[in-house]
Design an enzyme around this catalytic site. Structure first.
Site, short mmCIF file in Angstrom:
data_model
loop_
_atom_site.label_atom_id
_atom_site.label_comp_id
_atom_site.label_asym_id
_atom_site.label_seq_id
_atom_site.Cartn_x
_atom_site.Cartn_y
_atom_site.Cartn_z
N ARG A 234 0.68 -1.20 0.16
CA ARG A 234 -0.15 0.26 -0.27
C ARG A 234 0.49 1.30 0.24
O ARG A 234 1.59 1.04 0.93
CB ARG A 234 -0.50 0.11 1.39
CG ARG A 234 -2.14 -0.68 1.31
CD ARG A 234 -3.00 -0.50 0.18
NE ARG A 234 -4.08 -0.81 0.44
CZ ARG A 234 -4.55 -1.87 -0.17
NH1 ARG A 234 -3.70 -2.62 -1.31
NH2 ARG A 234 -5.70 -3.12 -0.66
N ASP A 258 4.28 -0.13 -6.50
CA ASP A 258 3.29 -0.90 -7.91
C ASP A 258 1.52 0.34 -7.28
O ASP A 258 0.87 0.07 -7.71
CB ASP A 258 2.51 -2.36 -7.59
CG ASP A 258 1.43 -2.73 -8.62
OD1 ASP A 258 1.42 -2.63 -9.32
OD2 ASP A 258 0.03 -3.76 -7.87
N GLU A 263 -2.21 7.99 -4.84
CA GLU A 263 -3.35 7.17 -6.62
C GLU A 263 -4.57 6.69 -6.49
O GLU A 263 -4.83 7.15 -7.50
CB GLU A 263 -2.79 5.41 -6.35
CG GLU A 263 -3.39 4.37 -5.22
CD GLU A 263 -3.20 3.11 -5.29
OE1 GLU A 263 -1.57 2.93 -4.90
OE2 GLU A 263 -3.75 2.09 -5.02
N HIS A 295 -0.82 -0.18 -9.86
CA HIS A 295 -1.69 -0.89 -8.73
C HIS A 295 -2.20 -2.42 -9.57
O HIS A 295 -2.79 -2.66 -9.72
CB HIS A 295 -2.87 -0.63 -7.91
CG HIS A 295 -2.90 -1.18 -6.95
ND1 HIS A 295 -3.06 -0.44 -5.35
CD2 HIS A 295 -3.20 -2.40 -6.42
CE1 HIS A 295 -3.80 -1.02 -5.12
NE2 HIS A 295 -3.07 -2.72 -5.12
P1 NAI Z 1 -1.43 -10.99 5.42
O1 NAI Z 1 -2.45 -10.72 6.00
O2 NAI Z 1 -1.14 -12.74 4.63
O3 NAI Z 1 -0.43 -10.69 5.47
C1 NAI Z 1 0.80 -9.68 6.22
C2 NAI Z 1 0.98 -10.09 7.12
O4 NAI Z 1 1.36 -8.74 8.03
C3 NAI Z 1 0.95 -10.73 9.05
O5 NAI Z 1 1.82 -12.17 8.70
C4 NAI Z 1 1.07 -9.21 9.55
O6 NAI Z 1 1.46 -10.39 10.88
C5 NAI Z 1 2.13 -8.84 8.94
N1 NAI Z 1 2.09 -7.31 9.93
C6 NAI Z 1 0.71 -6.93 10.11
N2 NAI Z 1 1.05 -5.57 11.20
C7 NAI Z 1 2.77 -6.06 11.19
C8 NAI Z 1 3.40 -4.46 11.10
N3 NAI Z 1 3.39 -3.61 12.55
N4 NAI Z 1 5.09 -4.55 11.14
C9 NAI Z 1 5.33 -5.25 10.02
N5 NAI Z 1 4.16 -7.21 9.92
C10 NAI Z 1 2.72 -6.94 10.40
O7 NAI Z 1 -1.89 -10.65 4.14
P2 NAI Z 1 -1.43 -10.45 2.51
O8 NAI Z 1 -2.48 -11.44 2.04
O9 NAI Z 1 -0.42 -11.56 2.60
O10 NAI Z 1 -1.12 -8.92 2.25
C11 NAI Z 1 -0.52 -7.81 2.22
C12 NAI Z 1 -0.62 -6.68 1.83
O11 NAI Z 1 -0.45 -6.95 0.17
C13 NAI Z 1 -1.93 -6.67 2.06
O12 NAI Z 1 -2.18 -6.20 3.75
C14 NAI Z 1 -1.91 -5.24 0.89
O13 NAI Z 1 -2.25 -4.36 1.31
C15 NAI Z 1 -1.31 -5.61 -0.33
N6 NAI Z 1 -2.28 -6.31 -1.80
C16 NAI Z 1 -1.83 -5.27 -2.53
C17 NAI Z 1 -1.71 -5.64 -3.56
C18 NAI Z 1 -1.35 -5.11 -5.16
O14 NAI Z 1 -2.24 -5.80 -6.21
N7 NAI Z 1 -0.69 -4.24 -5.03
C19 NAI Z 1 -2.73 -7.39 -3.93
C20 NAI Z 1 -3.27 -7.76 -2.46
C21 NAI Z 1 -2.67 -6.87 -1.48
#
Ligand code: NAI
Length: 331
Positions: A234, A258, A263, A295
């Protein structure tokens, strides 16, 4: 359920119409973003379906609640654009698609790394102009380098597995350790240590208050000079002005993104014949060691199909008053 879709593009219409053959909801597709100004479009729709840049703030929620909406179905994983507290207060349920293709995003992050490292954007243009010189295209082996993964959830894990295949050493930072990532020989560190040891840092944590501007002027000082930063998560994770300053001094060697903090005023639209007013974005784009995509990391056929199926299944659960595993709060 009668669902008003906001911020829709032709590909949304195609994937949702195909998936709806099983679910049989009533789908109406609107092009505008959902904002307080466009909330009237949702009048008499029980559900709205929104994407990452729709503005589901308190005013929007109060407006749609007043005209009968009781469900916000996010067709994405992140939910930083929804005021959950107000939704709960108004009894509006909120569902999302927590996972649809972690591979899509992780593979795109890898693409940005290769693009920046091997300067593929330059190479492509050069060869098309019959310039076969290699000056300025020098890259480095990823094999043997240290790669820092910030956030080792579903996408971070996929990314770690991909980069492990390249023969890189892995370090990670997360509030909790992932056993699958540990199996790759990953060392969990605090953020300053991760930044000082990594040749490449890739961000995969959600945007929450604790992670807002996690990359800022101070944290960039910890970075190994000349390292590469990749953000497919993000835009708000990164203070763009601080990144620009670090690029100017060479403290940051490469930046691939990305996502971008502002954005929603740009991405998903064609601005090719308009003047972009965002000077920060334009300055960022002017660096030869920066690559920005708009994105698109999620944008694979598999991801679109999964997003449509999960969203419509979520709506079906709520319509049937069944517990939905993808609800962000439960009444
Ligand atoms: P997820 O929930 O499986 O993993 C997120 C990880 O971040 C978890 O392991 C969590 O413990 C960790 N986390 C939480 N708070 C934290 C902190 N303060 N410091 C460090 N780590 C922390 O989520 P997932 O599916 O892996 O997605 C991650 C992010 O990717 C989403 O939140 C979204 O913003 C982004 N995303 C971007 C896309 C794109 O098209 N560019 C598409 C899908 C998701």
């Amino acid at each position: 359920m009668k669902i008003a879709f906001f911020s829709t593009k032709p590909y949304d219409k195609a994937s949702f119409s195909a998936a709806n053959e099983i679910y049989n909801h009533e789908l109406v597709f609107f092009e505008p973003r959902l904002t307080p100004d466009t909330a009237t479009l949702a009048q008499n729709f029980s559900a709205v379906c929104v994407f990452i840049n729709d503005d589901v703030n308190e005013t929007t929620l109060r407006a749609i609640a007043a005209t009968g909406t009781r469900l916000v179905a996010l067709r994405c994983a992140g939910f930083n654009n929804v005021d959950l507290k107000t939704a709960q207060e108004l009894g509006i349920q909120v569902v999302r698609v927590p996972a649809y293709s972690p591979y899509a995003v992780a593979e795109h992050a890898m693409g940005l790394i290769l693009m920046l490292n091997r300067k593929l954007y330059r190479a492509y243009n050069r060869v098309r102009e019959d310039n076969f010189a290699l000056n300025g295209l020098l890259g480095f082996d990823i094999h043997g380098k240290t790669v820092g993964v910030v956030g080792t959830g579903k996408i971070g894990q996929c990314f770690a597995q991909i980069i492990h295949g390249f023969g890189a050493q892995l370090v990670a930072y997360d509030v909790k350790e992932n056993p699958e990532v540990l199996k790759l020989g990953t060392e969990y560190l605090d953020l300053p240590d991760l930044l000082s040891r990594s040749d490449i840092v890739s961000l995969h944590c959600p945007l929450i208050p604790a992670t807002h501007h996690i990359i800022n002027a101070t944290s960039l000082q910890h970075l190994k000079p000349g390292a590469m930063l990749i953000n497919t998560s993000r835009g708000g994770l990164v203070d763009t002005r601080a990144v620009i300053d670090a690029l100017k001094t060479g403290q940051l060697g490469y930046f691939g993104a990305d996502v971008y903090e502002q954005e929603k005023d740009l991405f998903f639209e064609d601005y090719s014949d308009r003047v972009i007013q965002d000077d920060t974005f334009q300055l960022l784009q002017s660096f030869s060691n920066v690559v920005v995509t708009a994105h698109q990391a999620f944008f694979t056929q598999e991801a679109l199909d999964n997003i449509a199926k999960t969203t419509l299944s979520n709506v079906t659960d709520i319509a049937a008053n069944k517990p939905c595993e993808n609800a962000l709060w439960r009444p």
